[in-house]
Design a protein around this motif. Structure first.
Motif, PDB file in Angstrom:
ATOM      1  N   THR B 436      23.145 -26.885  29.947  1.00 16.98           N
ATOM      2  CA  THR B 436      23.911 -25.809  29.327  1.00 16.98           C
ATOM      3  C   THR B 436      25.403 -26.124  29.350  1.00 16.98           C
ATOM      4  O   THR B 436      25.941 -26.488  30.392  1.00 16.98           O
ATOM      5  N   SER B 437      26.052 -25.969  28.212  1.00 14.04           N
ATOM      6  CA  SER B 437      27.494 -26.202  28.150  1.00 14.04           C
ATOM      7  C   SER B 437      28.228 -24.899  28.422  1.00 14.04           C
ATOM      8  O   SER B 437      27.943 -23.875  27.804  1.00 14.04           O
ATOM      9  N   MET B 438      29.150 -24.931  29.343  1.00 12.12           N
ATOM     10  CA  MET B 438      29.797 -23.701  29.778  1.00 12.12           C
ATOM     11  C   MET B 438      30.753 -23.107  28.740  1.00 12.12           C
ATOM     12  O   MET B 438      30.755 -21.901  28.550  1.00 12.12           O
ATOM     13  N   PRO B 439      31.564 -23.925  28.059  1.00  9.71           N
ATOM     14  CA  PRO B 439      32.351 -23.299  26.982  1.00  9.71           C
ATOM     15  C   PRO B 439      31.449 -22.611  25.962  1.00  9.71           C
ATOM     16  O   PRO B 439      31.796 -21.564  25.413  1.00  9.71           O
ATOM     17  N   GLU B 440      30.281 -23.179  25.734  1.00  3.09           N
ATOM     18  CA  GLU B 440      29.367 -22.544  24.788  1.00  3.09           C
ATOM     19  C   GLU B 440      28.855 -21.206  25.315  1.00  3.09           C
ATOM     20  O   GLU B 440      28.697 -20.250  24.566  1.00  3.09           O
ATOM     21  N   VAL B 441      28.590 -21.172  26.620  1.00  2.16           N
ATOM     22  CA  VAL B 441      28.162 -19.914  27.226  1.00  2.16           C
ATOM     23  C   VAL B 441      29.278 -18.874  27.082  1.00  2.16           C
ATOM     24  O   VAL B 441      29.044 -17.729  26.713  1.00  2.16           O
ATOM     25  N   ALA B 442      30.506 -19.310  27.368  1.00  7.42           N
ATOM     26  CA  ALA B 442      31.638 -18.385  27.266  1.00  7.42           C
ATOM     27  C   ALA B 442      31.761 -17.875  25.834  1.00  7.42           C
ATOM     28  O   ALA B 442      31.990 -16.688  25.600  1.00  7.42           O
ATOM     29  N   ARG B 443      31.589 -18.762  24.870  1.00  7.14           N
ATOM     30  CA  ARG B 443      31.696 -18.337  23.476  1.00  7.14           C
ATOM     31  C   ARG B 443      30.564 -17.375  23.123  1.00  7.14           C
ATOM     32  O   ARG B 443      30.756 -16.409  22.395  1.00  7.14           O
ATOM     33  N   HIS B 444      29.393 -17.654  23.648  1.00 11.83           N
ATOM     34  CA  HIS B 444      28.261 -16.773  23.413  1.00 11.83           C
ATOM     35  C   HIS B 444      28.607 -15.346  23.811  1.00 11.83           C
ATOM     36  O   HIS B 444      28.382 -14.400  23.062  1.00 11.83           O
ATOM     37  N   PHE B 445      29.175 -15.189  24.995  1.00 10.79           N
ATOM     38  CA  PHE B 445      29.513 -13.842  25.452  1.00 10.79           C
ATOM     39  C   PHE B 445      30.680 -13.262  24.670  1.00 10.79           C
ATOM     40  O   PHE B 445      30.717 -12.064  24.393  1.00 10.79           O
ATOM     41  N   MET B 446      31.635 -14.104  24.321  1.00 12.40           N
ATOM     42  CA  MET B 446      32.777 -13.576  23.581  1.00 12.40           C
ATOM     43  C   MET B 446      32.327 -13.094  22.200  1.00 12.40           C
ATOM     44  O   MET B 446      32.766 -12.059  21.718  1.00 12.40           O
ATOM     45  N   ARG B 447      31.412 -13.822  21.591  1.00 10.89           N
ATOM     46  CA  ARG B 447      30.890 -13.359  20.302  1.00 10.89           C
ATOM     47  C   ARG B 447      30.164 -12.031  20.451  1.00 10.89           C
ATOM     48  O   ARG B 447      30.221 -11.173  19.588  1.00 10.89           O
ATOM     49  N   PHE B 448      29.485 -11.909  21.558  1.00  7.48           N
ATOM     50  CA  PHE B 448      28.824 -10.635  21.834  1.00  7.48           C
ATOM     51  C   PHE B 448      29.865  -9.519  21.875  1.00  7.48           C
ATOM     52  O   PHE B 448      29.700  -8.462  21.263  1.00  7.48           O
ATOM     53  N   SER B 449      30.961  -9.748  22.589  1.00  8.64           N
ATOM     54  CA  SER B 449      31.987  -8.712  22.694  1.00  8.64           C
ATOM     55  C   SER B 449      32.639  -8.432  21.349  1.00  8.64           C
ATOM     56  O   SER B 449      32.959  -7.286  21.043  1.00  8.64           O
ATOM     57  N   VAL B 450      32.852  -9.461  20.542  1.00  4.47           N
ATOM     58  CA  VAL B 450      33.408  -9.251  19.199  1.00  4.47           C
ATOM     59  C   VAL B 450      32.482  -8.322  18.414  1.00  4.47           C
ATOM     60  O   VAL B 450      32.915  -7.365  17.778  1.00  4.47           O
ATOM     61  N   ASN B 451      31.198  -8.587  18.514  1.00  5.40           N
ATOM     62  CA  ASN B 451      30.220  -7.776  17.784  1.00  5.40           C
ATOM     63  C   ASN B 451      30.123  -6.361  18.296  1.00  5.40           C
ATOM     64  O   ASN B 451      29.799  -5.451  17.555  1.00  5.40           O
ATOM     65  N   GLU B 452      30.342  -6.192  19.576  1.00  4.40           N
ATOM     66  CA  GLU B 452      30.085  -4.887  20.169  1.00  4.40           C
ATOM     67  C   GLU B 452      31.351  -4.072  20.427  1.00  4.40           C
ATOM     68  O   GLU B 452      31.263  -2.914  20.797  1.00  4.40           O
ATOM     69  N   SER B 453      32.505  -4.671  20.254  1.00  4.06           N
ATOM     70  CA  SER B 453      33.745  -3.906  20.429  1.00  4.06           C
ATOM     71  C   SER B 453      33.717  -2.707  19.495  1.00  4.06           C
ATOM     72  O   SER B 453      33.328  -2.819  18.334  1.00  4.06           O
ATOM     73  N   CYS B 454      34.151  -1.559  20.010  1.00  5.40           N
ATOM     74  CA  CYS B 454      34.113  -0.381  19.155  1.00  5.40           C
ATOM     75  C   CYS B 454      35.257  -0.393  18.162  1.00  5.40           C
ATOM     76  O   CYS B 454      35.220   0.295  17.154  1.00  5.40           O
ATOM     77  N   GLY B 455      36.302  -1.163  18.455  1.00  5.51           N
ATOM     78  CA  GLY B 455      37.408  -1.271  17.508  1.00  5.51           C
ATOM     79  C   GLY B 455      38.516  -0.267  17.701  1.00  5.51           C
ATOM     80  O   GLY B 455      39.439  -0.200  16.907  1.00  5.51           O
ATOM     81  N   LYS B 456      38.427   0.496  18.766  1.00  8.65           N
ATOM     82  CA  LYS B 456      39.454   1.528  18.934  1.00  8.65           C
ATOM     83  C   LYS B 456      40.794   0.944  19.390  1.00  8.65           C
ATOM     84  O   LYS B 456      41.831   1.295  18.850  1.00  8.65           O
TER      85      LYS B 456
END
Ligand SMILES: Cc1cc2nc3c(=O)[nH]c(=O)nc-3n(C[C@H](O)[C@H](O)[C@H](O)COP(=O)(O)O)c2cc1C
Ligand code: SF4
Ligand code: SF4
Ligand code: SF4
Ligand code: FES
Ligand code: FES
Ligand code: FES
Lengths: 239, 544, 201
Positions: B436-456
């Motif tokens: 497992t590549s760790m920058p990839e893991v970090a990006r995985h979670f960051m993409r999750f947050s981008v998708n789930e941010s409410c935008g407020k």
């Protein structure tokens, strides 16, 4: 009326119970940048520019949306807060598309003012150049979403003061956008009374009068508070 | 003789329904001795990764201890129904290869407190739940124990919120109970959205009556007469079983007016989400229950002071509430004797990812990660070396971090995990192997947050987008030293200034991988040779 | 700060979506009934939207207008709520839908590769609601079936433990599930073969 005493950057101030930290900061004569806050509207604490540090705990709280409490000690200008504010302004500029030289609000824009105040002249974060809409379907007004910073002042003034609730926020995250009606062209929304309060409330050049061209936007940001005082306290402007 | 068939989602997706149907018809066909075998649908039997699972309870010849022996069978196919029944009736042992060793640490090291009834009771039958003692504590406290005494037991237990933040449950109950008189609400947060977490789902699907009992006791303790369970829409079976359980409880007089002959009233409703992770945040959850966009608001005021419709509102996680009946039955002190100084009781973990045995694991707080991941989970399949091929363990979902293999001896409790830059979160443990590549893991979670941010708020709405783009550069190996610096700077800003926990915790996966796997980020810089020495001087400058 | 010249996206064309007058009378009547069952309380909005979506398969603008009127809510607020939650669909769905889990456990077990493979196989892009006309592929972040990772949901049915490491077996399985491009000519052409946008390497 009971009073709370607190300190702002070491300066002691007294504010009536129910006042916010922003009221206290202003009472102390300190300056704090704000964008989503507008006197007379319910605070939302969204732009994060007015964050202050609570001495002791080190916690950051939005001054506009936090009640002042007895004995609080707030700091408004730590180097860290200044750095964060600058980054927040950079993020605002990078997420929309702002070409001030061609903007109706040039010279009368709160985003621009804040950028000057925090000393931001360019964004270190890449500009996103989002594909957004321009809606000029209303007979008198228009909205250019590229300049919208999603502060929701238009939404709140229309709902809380005018009572028409023409606006709301649609979608979420980076897809967030301000909409009229069922995401219809503004000109087709029957609920709009064309009162122009949203134009006055908008801190940027996003909502503007069609008559205005570059740098001509005039705003009346005191109006929501005046209207609210008239309605709730029967304090009329002629008194 | 009894066959307990797992009918929870994990096994269902692996064919549990077909297996159960086959067992029923095989029993009819075989007749005779097979007729005496009862076939019961139960909740999760723990080793979800090898479903469908069935437990066989066989009484021992009279006088023997224990009176009943249990065998567990894994990966059963419908055509094996007759073989299983044959085994149940003591004829043949064709399925020996699929029998699991019940003494294996995976089972032996578990301590079932919250999951006591999970895999034992039939989640769709209130009579079965009652016969296992569910609702006994509710009845008892309503008739004999004052709300103050209930809160006292919960405080003594040392129970802390299992939804992530670990706030002491008893204190929260006190805060709500001691607000000025007026209406109050209780809310169960069953929005379990952390990817890699399925503990709450298992409780809802396996033992819903225990949760209802816990919630009703909480309502009594804080003086609420109305409550909601907010379940994510991605859990249809949980919603269905919970709704059924509520109907059953109402019809037995365990909910509604004058519960169990006392003067206590409680109305409970299910509210179903609609696909928004941020609704797990408590203020967003309240907005969503009221039919609004699930955007968080600044706290204070906290929900305990001003929640649903402005009234004091108690919000607790599923696992927190499901612990309550046991605490009242055994006493707060009994519970406080389990676990560590600061983290009492047991914790349920959902073990998944690159690990041999995936499933539900309930262990005392303070058990080491190594015990959970290696002894219980068996490490990475085919993994070698002292750490069993484990590279890191991710805890706390998108708010947590990656704990490297060399720290596997860390005891699992709130403080230890936080000290490592991760957090307990809701209890998802995802094991990552060497590849497992760790920058990839970090990006995985960051993409999750981008998708789930409410935008407020802007740090999270726009900051996560910028962070994800920076991480793209590392994953694609075109980053530069400046990127590394900016990445850390923006992480700090987003973490410090975001409005709610989603934005505040979004940088954690980046920061923790930077902390333990910095070399992977450095290696991803365009010119690593140049990158490292430069970075070293920067570090020196920072410490000067 | 000059933006690149590009045509701004046009305002959504709603002409092709049925206005309220064109909704089937029976569905309109059932919507009214279910709203009454919720006591016409505005806090039931999300529950009501779930049920209306069950009725139509998505949330047509006319139905949103009806919900707004009967719950006594502003139109913009109803649209704001409907567009916030990802399970609500604002346009008519494709005939078949597939969701690939990109939650952490599935990610570790190759969910990203699975998504990239499906994009190629079906000739569509992840999270594009229009899909290839027949199929649409969306991502989900954990279905709580992490023990079975990696997982797919095909027309509402959960498919566990996809054999990502065994391409032949995977292809056979996907074929058996009906996951094939409707137009063979665009199968296998994927502009984004690097898998960007799917979390794949
Ligand atoms: C972004 C975000 C997501 C959350 N998701 C959940 C969740 O899915 N389940 C949960 O119980 N708590 C979740 N929480 C924590 C809740 O806000 C809250 O702290 C918790 O439900 C309180 O219950 P407890 O005291 O029993 O832990 C989340 C918090 C944040 C900031
Ligand atoms: S809205 Fe303000 S910052 Fe944006 S272009 Fe106009 S003047 Fe400049
Ligand atoms: S249009 Fe103006 S007032 Fe409305 S959210 Fe955008 S920037 Fe704020
Ligand atoms: S941190 Fe993110 S999720 Fe939380 S309020 Fe801000 S934008 Fe919304
Ligand atoms: S002005 Fe206070 S957060 Fe925007
Ligand atoms: S779902 Fe069947 S064992 Fe967990
Ligand atoms: S991560 Fe895919 S089901 Fe949980």
């Amino acid at each position: 009326m009971s009073v709370h005493t607190l300190t702002v950057d070491g300066e002691e101030v007294a504010v009536p119970a129910g006042a916010t930290l922003l009221d206290a900061v202003r009472a102390a004569g300190a300056e704090l940048p704000t964008l989503c806050h507008l006197d007379g509207l319910t605070p939302v604490g969204a732009c994060r520019l007015c964050l202050v540090e609570l001495e002791g705990s080190g916690k950051l709280q939005p001054a506009c949306a936090t009640a002042a409490g007895e004995g609080m000690a707030v700091l408004t200008q730590t180097p860290q807060l200044q750095a964060y504010r600058r980054m927040a302004v950079e993020l605002f500029f990078a997420e929309g598309t702002h070409v001030c030289a061609f903007c109706v609000a040039n010279g009368n824009c709160e985003l621009q003012d804040v950028a000057v105040a925090v000393g931001m002249d360019h964004s270190r974060f890449p500009y996103q150049y989002p594909q957004r809409r321009v809606d000029a379907s209303h007979p008198h007004f228009a909205i250019d979403h590229h300049r919208c910073i999603l502060c929701t002042r238009c939404v709140r003034v229309c709902d809380e003061i005018e009572g028409a609730h023409v606006w709301d926020v649609a979608n979420r995250g980076r897809e967030c956008t301000i909409i009229t009606g069922l995401d219809e062209p503004w000109g087709e929304v029957q609920a709009c009374t064309s009162c122009g309060k949203c134009v006055d409330a908008c801190p940027t050049g996003a909502i503007f009068r069609k008559d205005d061209t570059t740098a001509e936007k005039q705003t009346h940001r005191e109006r929501p508070q005046l209207l609210r005082d008239a309605r709730e306290k029967h304090q009329w402007q002629n008194q | 003789m009894q066959l307990r068939c797992c009918g929870a989602s994990g096994c269902r997706s692996a064919g549990a329904e077909a297996l159960r149907t086959a067992l029923l018809s095989a029993r009819d066909q075989l007749g005779g001795a097979a007729e005496a075998v009862s076939i019961k649908s139960v909740g999760c039997l723990r080793l979800c990764g090898r479903g469908p699972l069935v437990a066989l309870d066989r009484p021992e010849p009279s006088g023997a201890e224990p009176a009943c022996r249990t065998e567990l069978y894994a990966e059963l196919r419908p055509e094996q129904a007759a073989d299983l029944l044959a085994r149940a009736t003591g004829r043949g042992d064709a399925l020996a290869a699929q029998r699991l060793d019940s003494d294996h640490p995976f089972f032996a090291l578990q301590k079932s407190v919250v999951l006591e009834g999970c895999g034992v009771v039939d989640p769709e039958s209130i009579d079965d739940a009652l016969s296992h003692g569910t609702y006994a504590q509710l009845r008892r406290v309503l008739l004999d124990v004052s709300p103050e005494q209930v809160r006292e037991q919960v405080k003594r237990s040392g129970l802390r919120g299992r939804g992530g933040a670990g706030y002491p449950t008893g204190l929260k109950w006190d805060t709500v109970a001691l607000q000025p008189p007026g209406p109050r609400y209780v809310v169960c947060n069953a929005d379990e959205g952390d990817p890699g977490a399925f503990m709450d789902r298992s409780v809802l699907e396996s033992d819903p009556h225990r949760l209802i009992e816990g919630l009703a006791i909480a309502a009594y303790a804080v003086g609420a007469d109305q409550g909601f369970v907010y379940v994510r829409a991605e859990y249809p079976l949980a919603v269905e079983r919970l709704r059924l359980a509520l109907r059953q409880a109402r019809s037995k007089g365990l909910l509604g007016a004058g519960i169990a002959g006392s003067g206590f009233h409680l109305r409970l409703e299910v509210r179903v989400g609609a696909g928004a992770y941020v609704c797990g945040e408590e203020t967003a959850l309240l907005a969503s229950i009221q039919g609004q966009r699930g955007t968080p608001r600044p706290r204070p005021p906290f929900p305990a002071q001003a929640g649903l419709w402005g009234a004091p509102t108690l919000i607790n996680n599923v696992e927190t509430l499901a612990s309550i009946p046991v605490i009242l039955r055994q006493g707060g002190d009994w519970y406080a004797a389990i676990g560590t100084e600061g983290s009492k009781g047991t914790k349920v973990f959902a073990l998944s990812g690159a690990v041999q045995r995936t499933g539900l694991v309930e262990v005392p707080m303070g058990t080491t990660l190594r015990t959970v991941v290696q002894t219980i989970g068996g490490g990475v399949p085919g993994g070698e070396g002292p750490d069993g091929g484990v590279k890191a363990v991710q805890t706390g979902g998108p708010s947590g971090g990656c704990i490297p293999a060399h720290l596997l001896d860390t005891p699992v409790d709130y403080e230890s995990l936080r000290a490592l830059g991760s957090m307990m979160g809701s209890g998802g443990l995802v094991v990552m192997g060497d590849s497992t590549s760790m920058p990839e893991v970090a990006r995985h979670f960051m993409r999750f947050s981008v998708n789930e941010s409410c935008g407020k708020c802007v740090p999270c709405r726009a900051g996560t987008v910028q962070l994800a783009q920076m991480l793209d550069r590392f994953v694609e190996r075109r980053a530069s030293l400046v990127d590394l610096e900016r990445l850390e700077e923006l992480c700090r800003m987003v973490g410090a200034t975001s409005l709610c926990g989603l934005g505040q915790a979004a940088p954690n996966p980046v920061l923790s991988t930077l902390r333990y796997f910095r070399q992977e980020y450095q290696a991803a810089c365009r010119d690593p040779v140049q990158c490292e020495p430069l970075d070293a001087c920067l570090l020196k400058e920072g410490t000067r | 700060m000059i933006a690149p010249l590009s045509a701004p996206p046009s305002a959504p064309s709603r002409a092709d979506l049925p206005p309220e007058a064109d909704l089937p009378a029976e569905a309109v009547e059932r919507t009214s009934r279910l709203i009454r069952q919720h006591g016409s309380r505005s806090d039931a909005l999300i529950e009501v939207l779930h049920q209306v979506q069950e009725l139509y398969g998505y949330l047509p603008p006319g139905a949103l207008a009806q919900v707004a009127r009967e719950l006594k809510l502003p139109l913009a607020q109803v649209f704001g709520v409907a567009s916030f939650y990802h399970l609500f669909r604002l346009g008519a769905p494709t005939a078949h839908r597939c969701a690939v889990c990109l939650g952490t456990a599935c990610f570790v077990k190759g969910g990203g590769e699975l998504a990239a493979r499906l994009e190629r196989r079906l000739g569509l892009r992840l999270d594009d609601a229009a899909g290839n006309g027949t199929w649409a592929l969306e991502h989900v972040s954990c279905l709580g079936a992490c023990g079975q990772a990696p997982v797919l949901v095909v027309d509402g049915h959960l498919e566990p433990r996809l054999p990502v490491d065994d391409p032949a077996a995977l292809d056979a399985l996907l074929g058996a599930l009906g996951l094939s491009a409707n137009d063979a000519s665009d199968a296998g052409t994927d502009a984004r073969a690097d898998g960007s946008g799917t979390g794949a390497r």
